[in-house]
Design an enzyme around this catalytic site. Structure first.
Site, short mmCIF file in Angstrom:
data_model
loop_
_atom_site.label_atom_id
_atom_site.label_comp_id
_atom_site.label_asym_id
_atom_site.label_seq_id
_atom_site.Cartn_x
_atom_site.Cartn_y
_atom_site.Cartn_z
N PHE A 149 0.81 -1.22 0.00
CA PHE A 149 0.00 0.00 0.00
C PHE A 149 0.84 1.26 0.00
O PHE A 149 0.38 2.32 -0.40
CB PHE A 149 -0.94 0.02 1.23
N LYS A 173 -1.28 -7.28 -9.09
CA LYS A 173 -2.22 -7.42 -7.97
C LYS A 173 -1.80 -6.35 -6.96
O LYS A 173 -0.92 -6.56 -6.13
CB LYS A 173 -2.10 -8.82 -7.36
N SER A 226 5.38 -6.87 3.51
CA SER A 226 5.96 -7.20 4.81
C SER A 226 6.72 -8.53 4.75
O SER A 226 6.44 -9.38 3.89
CB SER A 226 4.84 -7.28 5.85
N CYS A 281 9.57 1.90 3.52
CA CYS A 281 10.51 0.83 3.85
C CYS A 281 11.92 1.38 4.00
O CYS A 281 12.79 0.70 4.51
CB CYS A 281 10.49 -0.25 2.79
P1 NAD Z 1 1.58 -6.51 3.20
O1 NAD Z 1 2.59 -7.59 3.30
O2 NAD Z 1 0.46 -6.50 4.18
O3 NAD Z 1 0.86 -6.55 1.75
C1 NAD Z 1 1.61 -6.58 0.55
C2 NAD Z 1 0.80 -7.34 -0.51
O4 NAD Z 1 0.57 -8.67 -0.08
C3 NAD Z 1 -0.58 -6.71 -0.77
O5 NAD Z 1 -0.82 -6.74 -2.16
C4 NAD Z 1 -1.52 -7.64 -0.02
O6 NAD Z 1 -2.79 -7.73 -0.63
C5 NAD Z 1 -0.83 -8.98 -0.06
N1 NAD Z 1 -1.10 -9.79 1.13
C6 NAD Z 1 -1.35 -9.35 2.39
N2 NAD Z 1 -1.56 -10.38 3.22
C7 NAD Z 1 -1.46 -11.51 2.48
C8 NAD Z 1 -1.57 -12.92 2.78
N3 NAD Z 1 -1.82 -13.35 4.01
N4 NAD Z 1 -1.39 -13.79 1.78
C9 NAD Z 1 -1.12 -13.36 0.54
N5 NAD Z 1 -1.01 -12.07 0.19
C10 NAD Z 1 -1.17 -11.14 1.15
O7 NAD Z 1 2.38 -5.12 3.20
P2 NAD Z 1 1.79 -3.65 3.26
O8 NAD Z 1 1.26 -3.40 4.62
O9 NAD Z 1 0.93 -3.39 2.10
O10 NAD Z 1 3.13 -2.80 3.02
C11 NAD Z 1 4.01 -2.43 4.04
C12 NAD Z 1 5.19 -3.36 4.13
O11 NAD Z 1 5.88 -3.40 2.88
C13 NAD Z 1 6.22 -2.92 5.15
O12 NAD Z 1 6.69 -4.05 5.83
C14 NAD Z 1 7.32 -2.30 4.31
O13 NAD Z 1 8.60 -2.29 4.89
C15 NAD Z 1 7.27 -3.18 3.11
N6 NAD Z 1 7.88 -2.54 1.94
C16 NAD Z 1 9.09 -3.01 1.53
C17 NAD Z 1 9.71 -2.42 0.44
C18 NAD Z 1 11.04 -2.93 -0.05
O14 NAD Z 1 11.41 -2.62 -1.17
N7 NAD Z 1 11.76 -3.72 0.74
C19 NAD Z 1 9.10 -1.35 -0.21
C20 NAD Z 1 7.87 -0.90 0.24
C21 NAD Z 1 7.26 -1.52 1.32
#
Ligand code: NAD
Length: 499
Positions: A149, A173, A226, A281
């Site tokens: 997000f 997605k 995450s 991040c």
């Molecule tokens: P998230 O892991 O909750 O969601 C990311 C994606 O995974 C979304 O599209 C979501 O729909 C999907 N998802 C969520 N739960 C799932 C499940 N149980 N099974 C399958 N798919 C699932 O992350 P978020 O809250 O959207 O984003 C924040 C996180 O992203 C933070 O931890 C941040 O550090 C990380 N991030 C990392 C980078 C990087 O390049 N390392 C960049 C941006 C954000």
């Protein structure tokens, strides 16, 4: 109530699963739209349609593919304000920050316009008598991206642009929390001339993600989000034989040496710690001043800066420093962690609890917090908070500060502030973290370098954007050819070596 769609085969398509998620305006704490959550059947149909058009796209010469991206860049610039507004309304970040989100994605599209050069491959003339050898980079087919997000424009663009430039079809997605901008990006790519079906935006949650992981046609998956979800996607995607790269969470340390320019360091920390409400991040979430005197001087500089931060809705334009966090659940999680910090013995040098913004009482605003005397065992140190909370861990020596960052399970970004070249050089060389800033608090590499962390911040072996993206989204084929073909010396039974 606005009902959002998927974007399939060049058109907005209503969801048919009957399942929806609420999309909020975090500044108001109100639902402003609902987004359809795709079923496995919807996902599979989008992939099948993409697979049908991908071969013709792969056969289109790279220069023509690049021209679509060139036009796309123009359209992104044309619609920058519209994109930023839609992004802020769903995410909560300020308008200038939202424009930056689009801009950092757009720069990767610009880089991908160089696809004809980047895809050239390698050639060895006369590797043996009459033998030439060449390698080509070929697209994988249908590939997918699952995005978070917190950068709803930048990260989808980081993935779709190189994937399409290489001749793949791309299934996006996006996060179900802010899906409007990804849909707008798909409209713009279509306007730029991308043939229908090559970019399919399939909105959804775990069900559509699992459908991606199990779909036999999808060759590769790029994920950002995450760490627990990154680990899950990597494991299941790899077990299904796909190429997978997953970028996870972070806990970025900034080390402040006694000789640092303390005003510069404090300004940097305030921007990097609280910008986008800490929902980056690459946010700095841990300040590590070296020596008690440095720590005292730093805190003295930080407190008035943090107390002066303006927190408010994006509609205030340039007059706010950061906006609300994304959901009520995110706010509650931050508040829980702040309480745990106090319970475990840290001290609050700036207390952002009970922050209230008149007229926006239901918004997900969190006041800025500065913790001092944080130690390694505390939850606020081990966990990614993803909120406007900066922790100060006091270190006695440079070695202790370096060791802290090295021992932490995450390894996305880090920074050191110092006037000493030796220390900076030593730090850059020894640290086991993917992106390093020297007097730069958020060292996000530009489009033509690659982006990626180490340790638990990444699963997989290639970075995002830059040359690595062209490696990730292509497969190498190497051809050995012999002309003239007339050499007839009978069969060879040992491994060929070139004379
Ligand atoms: P998230 O892991 O909750 O969601 C990311 C994606 O995974 C979304 O599209 C979501 O729909 C999907 N998802 C969520 N739960 C799932 C499940 N149980 N099974 C399958 N798919 C699932 O992350 P978020 O809250 O959207 O984003 C924040 C996180 O992203 C933070 O931890 C941040 O550090 C990380 N991030 C990392 C980078 C990087 O390049 N390392 C960049 C941006 C954000």
């Amino acid at each position: 109530m606005q009902e959002l769609t998927h974007f399939i085969n060049g058109a907005h398509v209503k969801g048919t699963s009957g399942r929806f998620a609420d999309v909020y305006n975090p500044a108001l704490g109100e639902v402003q739209a609902k987004v359809p959550l795709a079923s496995k059947e919807e996902l599979d149909a989008a992939v099948a349609a993409a697979a049908a058009v991908q071969p013709a796209w792969a056969a289109t010469n790279p220069q023509k593919r690049a021209r679509v991206l060139m036009k796309f860049v123009q359209l992104l610039n044309r619609d920058m304000d519209k994109l930023a507004e839609a992004l802020s309304r769903e995410h909560g970040k300020t308008l200038p920050d939202a424009a930056g989100d689009v801009q950092r994605g757009l720069e990767v599209v610009e880089f991908c316009i160089g696809a004809p050069h980047l895809l050239k491959g390698e050639f060895t003339d006369s590797a043996g008598t009459g033998i030439d050898m060449y390698s080509m980079r070929q697209p994988l087919g249908v590939v997918a991206g699952i995005t978070p997000f917190n950068f709803p424009a930048m990260i989808p663009l980081w993935k779709m642009a190189p994937a399409l430039a290489c001749g793949n079809a791309f299934i996006l997605k996006p996060s179900e929390r802010d899906p409007s901008v990804p849909l707008m990006l798909a409209e713009l790519l279509q306007e730029a001339g991308l043939p229908d079906g090559l970019l399919q935006v399939v909105n959804g949650d775990k069900e559509s993600v699992d459908a991606i992981l199990d779909n036999d046609t999808i060759e590769a998956i790029g994920f950002v989000g995450s760490t627990p979800i990154a680990a899950y996607i990597y494991e299941r995607g790899c077990a299904n034989g796909k190429r997978v790269q997953c970028f996870g969470g972070a806990k970025n340390h900034m080390i402040i040496m006694p000789d640092a320019d303390m005003d510069q360091a404090a300004d940097a920390l305030v921007g990097a710690g609280y910008g986008a409400a800490g929902e980056r991040c690459m946010a700095i979430s841990v300040a590590v001043p070296v020596g008690n005197d440095t720590a005292d001087r730093l805190i003295e500089k930080l407190v008035p800066r943090i107390e002066a931060l303006k927190v408010g809705p994006y509609t205030a334009g340039n007059d706010v420093d950061y906006g609300p966090v994304v959901t009520a659940a995110a706010k509650a999680n931050i508040e829980r962690l702040v309480q745990s910090g106090l319970d475990q013995g840290a001290t609050l040098a700036v207390d952002g609890r009970d922050y209230n913004l008149q007229g926006y009482e239901n918004g997900y605003f969190v006041g800025p917090h500065l913790f001092d005397n944080v130690t390694k065992d505390m939850d606020i140190y081990t966990t990614e908070i993803f909120g406007p909370v900066l922790s100060t861990v006091r270190a006695e020596t440079y070695e202790e500060a370096l060791g802290l960052a090295m021992d932490h399970e995450y390894g996305n970004g880090t920074a050191i502030f110092t006037r000493d070249g030796d220390t900076a050089r030593d730090f850059a060389k020894r640290i086991n973290i993917g992106m390093v800033g020297i007097n730069v608090p958020i060292p996000v590499p530009l489009a033509y370098h690659t982006f990626g962390g180490w340790k638990k911040s990444v699963f997989g072996d290639l970075n995002q954007h830059g040359p690595d993206a062209f490696r990730f989204y292509t497969r190498t084929k190497t051809v050995t050819s012999r002309w003239p073909s007339g050499t007839k010396e009978g069969g060879e039974f040992s491994i060929p070596v070139m004379d």
